[in-house]
Design a protein around this motif. Structure first.
Motif, PDB file in Angstrom:
ATOM      1  N   LEU A   1       0.849  -1.194   0.000  1.00 34.86           N
ATOM      2  CA  LEU A   1       0.000   0.000   0.000  1.00 34.86           C
ATOM      3  C   LEU A   1       0.881   1.238   0.000  1.00 34.86           C
ATOM      4  O   LEU A   1       1.859   1.317   0.759  1.00 34.86           O
ATOM      5  N   ILE A   2       0.528   2.218  -0.854  1.00 35.76           N
ATOM      6  CA  ILE A   2       1.268   3.483  -0.908  1.00 35.76           C
ATOM      7  C   ILE A   2       0.284   4.614  -0.646  1.00 35.76           C
ATOM      8  O   ILE A   2      -0.717   4.761  -1.355  1.00 35.76           O
ATOM      9  N   ARG A   3       0.573   5.412   0.387  1.00 34.69           N
ATOM     10  CA  ARG A   3      -0.314   6.527   0.759  1.00 34.69           C
ATOM     11  C   ARG A   3       0.526   7.713   1.215  1.00 34.69           C
ATOM     12  O   ARG A   3       1.328   7.604   2.138  1.00 34.69           O
ATOM     13  N   ASP A   4       0.342   8.849   0.550  1.00 33.52           N
ATOM     14  CA  ASP A   4       1.059  10.078   0.918  1.00 33.52           C
ATOM     15  C   ASP A   4       2.574   9.862   1.029  1.00 33.52           C
ATOM     16  O   ASP A   4       3.224  10.372   1.950  1.00 33.52           O
ATOM     17  N   GLY A   5       3.117   9.076   0.112  1.00 33.26           N
ATOM     18  CA  GLY A   5       4.555   8.852   0.103  1.00 33.26           C
ATOM     19  C   GLY A   5       5.029   7.778   1.059  1.00 33.26           C
ATOM     20  O   GLY A   5       6.211   7.417   1.054  1.00 33.26           O
ATOM     21  N   VAL A   6       4.122   7.254   1.887  1.00 36.14           N
ATOM     22  CA  VAL A   6       4.479   6.190   2.827  1.00 36.14           C
ATOM     23  C   VAL A   6       4.177   4.844   2.171  1.00 36.14           C
ATOM     24  O   VAL A   6       3.067   4.614   1.691  1.00 36.14           O
ATOM     25  N   VAL A   7       5.174   3.959   2.149  1.00 35.45           N
ATOM     26  CA  VAL A   7       5.044   2.653   1.499  1.00 35.45           C
ATOM     27  C   VAL A   7       5.003   1.580   2.583  1.00 35.45           C
ATOM     28  O   VAL A   7       5.892   1.509   3.435  1.00 35.45           O
ATOM     29  N   GLN A   8       3.979   0.754   2.532  1.00 41.14           N
ATOM     30  CA  GLN A   8       3.765  -0.239   3.591  1.00 41.14           C
ATOM     31  C   GLN A   8       3.424  -1.599   3.007  1.00 41.14           C
ATOM     32  O   GLN A   8       2.542  -1.719   2.164  1.00 41.14           O
ATOM     33  N   VAL A   9       4.126  -2.633   3.445  1.00 43.39           N
ATOM     34  CA  VAL A   9       3.756  -4.010   3.107  1.00 43.39           C
ATOM     35  C   VAL A   9       2.613  -4.410   4.028  1.00 43.39           C
ATOM     36  O   VAL A   9       2.722  -4.317   5.260  1.00 43.39           O
ATOM     37  N   LEU A  10       1.490  -4.830   3.454  1.00 48.65           N
ATOM     38  CA  LEU A  10       0.333  -5.225   4.256  1.00 48.65           C
ATOM     39  C   LEU A  10       0.507  -6.664   4.739  1.00 48.65           C
ATOM     40  O   LEU A  10       0.652  -7.583   3.939  1.00 48.65           O
ATOM     41  N   GLU A  11       0.497  -6.835   6.034  1.00 44.16           N
ATOM     42  CA  GLU A  11       0.674  -8.156   6.629  1.00 44.16           C
ATOM     43  C   GLU A  11      -0.673  -8.875   6.675  1.00 44.16           C
ATOM     44  O   GLU A  11      -1.586  -8.431   7.364  1.00 44.16           O
ATOM     45  N   PRO A  12      -0.809  -9.985   5.983  1.00 42.86           N
ATOM     46  CA  PRO A  12      -2.097 -10.681   5.964  1.00 42.86           C
ATOM     47  C   PRO A  12      -2.375 -11.441   7.259  1.00 42.86           C
ATOM     48  O   PRO A  12      -1.459 -11.811   7.999  1.00 42.86           O
ATOM     49  N   HIS A  13      -3.664 -11.665   7.477  1.00 36.82           N
ATOM     50  CA  HIS A  13      -4.112 -12.619   8.491  1.00 36.82           C
ATOM     51  C   HIS A  13      -4.307 -13.942   7.751  1.00 36.82           C
ATOM     52  O   HIS A  13      -5.054 -14.022   6.776  1.00 36.82           O
ATOM     53  N   TYR A  14      -3.633 -15.004   8.214  1.00 34.85           N
ATOM     54  CA  TYR A  14      -3.681 -16.288   7.522  1.00 34.85           C
ATOM     55  C   TYR A  14      -4.683 -17.228   8.198  1.00 34.85           C
ATOM     56  O   TYR A  14      -4.782 -17.276   9.429  1.00 34.85           O
ATOM     57  N   TYR A  15      -5.410 -17.965   7.380  1.00 41.05           N
ATOM     58  CA  TYR A  15      -6.340 -18.960   7.919  1.00 41.05           C
ATOM     59  C   TYR A  15      -6.496 -20.093   6.904  1.00 41.05           C
ATOM     60  O   TYR A  15      -6.057 -19.991   5.757  1.00 41.05           O
ATOM     61  N   THR A  16      -7.108 -21.170   7.342  1.00 42.10           N
ATOM     62  CA  THR A  16      -7.203 -22.372   6.508  1.00 42.10           C
ATOM     63  C   THR A  16      -8.543 -22.447   5.791  1.00 42.10           C
ATOM     64  O   THR A  16      -9.595 -22.198   6.379  1.00 42.10           O
TER      65      THR A  16
END
Length: 379
Positions: free
Chosen positions: A114-129
Motif C-alpha cells: 500500500l502506498i499513501r502520501d509517500g508512505v510505502v507499507q507491506v500489508l501483513e495478511p491474516h492467515y487462515y485455513t
C-alpha cells in the motif's frame, strides 16, 4: 463514489514465448476486482493454468458469488494439485467497493503493498485455513491518491541466488518504491521495476514478472439520456434525474431533448447542421455537453468503438460521442422506454440500424470490455 484504475506491466521469463502469469480485471455495479494469477512452471502450461483460473475467478464474481467465497473456493480447489494432475495457480486478488473498502487475498503469493502520501507499507495478511490450504487476507480503506501493488513472485523473488537468499522480497520492492517512485509516470515506473528485477537477477528474467498498480481516484462520470419516458407522467421525474445527475451530460435523441427542454424550461438551439448521414445535426441546451440524434447516431457510435482510439477525431458527432464515452470511467444510462414506431420502418432495417435498446446493450458490452463501470435507470 471512487474509481479504481489498474495499470499492468508484464515481462516474460527469458526464452519463453508466452507468459505464465495472467492479470485480470473485472467490474460489477458494486465494485472493482483485480487479480494476478501465477500458473505453476512457465511457458504454455503455466499460461493455460493461470488463464483458466483467472477466467473462473472472474466468472464467479460476475455471476454473483461473493469475493471472499470466490477466492476461498479457488484456493481450496488447488489442494488437488498436491496429489493429482491438476493445474496449480497461485494468486493475489483485490476487491474494492465504490466507497473505498478493500480486501486482498493472497494464496502462495507475495504480500500486497500500500502506498499513501509517500508512505510505502507491506500489508501483513491474516492467515487462515480453507479446506486443506492456507490463504492470507488483508484489509484497508482507500482514499483518492492511494495506490495498491499486487504482483507475482517474479518480482518478490528477484535476486534469488544473486546475493539474496530468498530474493529481495516485498520489503525490498517497498523500499525501492519509497526512493524511486516520486514524480514518475505509473507505467514507466512499473517498467523500471521490471528492469531492476532483471538487473539484480544477473541481467536475466528468471521468472515471469507481473505487476498491477491500482490507483484510487475520483471518477470521470458521464450521464447519458436517451429515449422519452414510456408515459407522460414520468417526464418530470426523468427531467429531475437529468438536473441531479453528475459529470458530463449527453442527450441522444431529438424527442428526448424536447422532453427535457419542456420540463426544465431550457431552450434548445441548433449548434451544427447535418453534414450527411455520417454526421447528423447537433443541438445546444443549458446543462448538456452534447445533444444529438438517437438510434441512428448510436449505431454509428457502436461501430466507432471498435476502432483504435487514435483514429477517433472530433470531426463528426458520432466521433465526439465516442470520445465522451471513452474518456469516462463511470457511465450512467438514463433510458426512456417509449417505443419509436419509426424504428420499425423498412428503411431502418435496410440500413442495418438497430433499435435503441439493442444498440445500447451492444455499446454497454464494448464499454465494459474497456473497463468502464455502467449503471442503468429506466423510465
Amino acid at each position: 463514489m471512487l474509481y479504481f484504475e489498474g495499470i499492468i506491466h508484464q515481462s516474460l521469463k527469458d526464452k519463453q514465448i508466452v507468459c505464465g502469469d495472467y492479470p485480470a480485471i473485472t467490474r460489477t455495479k458494486n465494485g472493482s476486482y483485480f487479480g494476478v494469477f501465477d500458473g505453476i512452471g512457465s511457458g504454455i502450461y503455466a499460461n493455460i493454468a493461470a488463464t483458466e483460473c483467472a477466467n473462473r475467478w472472474a466468472g464467479m464474481i460476475e455471476n454473483g458469488l461473493s469475493f471472499s467465497e470466490t477466492c476461498e473456493h479457488i484456493a481450496a480447489s488447488m489442494h488437488k494439485a498436491r496429489s493429482q494432475e491438476f493445474p496449480f495457480t497461485a494468486f493475489s486478488a483485490a476487491s474494492f467497493t465504490n466507497n473505498g473498502k478493500c480486501i486482498i487475498y493472497t494464496y502462495e503469493a507475495p504480500k500486497p503493498i500500500l502506498i499513501r502520501d509517500g508512505v510505502v507499507q507491506v500489508l501483513e495478511p491474516h492467515y487462515y485455513t480453507v479446506g486443506y490450504e492456507i490463504i492470507g487476507e488483508s484489509r484497508a480503506e482507500f482514499e483518492p491518491g492511494d495506490k495498491l501493488l499486487i504482483f507475482s513472485d517474479g518480482v518478490s523473488q528477484a535476486g534469488l541466488g544473486q546475493g539474496y537468499s530468498f530474493g529481495w522480497g516485498e520489503a525490498g520492492f517497498a523500499n525501492y518504491c519509497k526512493f524511486h517512485m516520486k514524480d514518475k509516470e505509473d507505467q514507466a515506473f512499473l517498467e523500471e521495476v521490471a528492469d531492476y528485477c532483471k538487473l539484480i537477477s544477473g541481467e536475466a528474467h528468471r521468472d515471469d514478472t507481473t505487476i498491477i498498480m491500482v490507483n484510487c481516484r475520483q471518477p470521470k462520470q458521464l450521464s447519458v439520456f436517451s429515449g422519452p419516458p414510456s408515459k407522460r407522467e414520468k417526464d418530470a421525474v426523468f427531467a429531475k434525474a437529468f438536473a441531479k445527475s453528475e459529470g458530463k451530460h449527453l442527450i441522444c435523441g431529438s424527442t428526448t431533448a424536447d422532453v427535457l427542454s419542456r420540463e426544465l424550461k431550457r431552450k434548445i438551439s441548433i449548434k451544427t447542421k447535418a453534414l450527411g448521414f455520417q454526421s447528423p445535426p447537433e443541438y445546444a441546451m443549458e446543462g448538456a455537453d452534447m445533444v444529438t440524434e438517437g438510434a441512428m447516431v448510436l449505431n454509428q457510435v457502436s461501430n466507432i468503438l471498435d476502432a483504435d482510439e487514435v483514429e477517433i477525431s472530433n470531426e463528426t458527432s458520432p466521433e465526439r460521442i465516442a470520445k465522451l464515452l471513452l474518456e469516462a470511467d463511470v457511465i450512467h444510462f438514463y433510458i426512456g422506454n417509449a417505443k419509436n414506431k419509426a424504428h420499425q420502418m423498412l428503411v431502418f432495417r435496410q440500413l442495418g440500424i438497430k433499435e435503441r435498446a439493442d444498440i445500447l446493450k451492444e455499446i454497454e458490452s464494448k464499454l465494459r470490455k474497456k473497463g468502464k463501470m455502467i449503471y442503468w435507470e429506466y423510465y
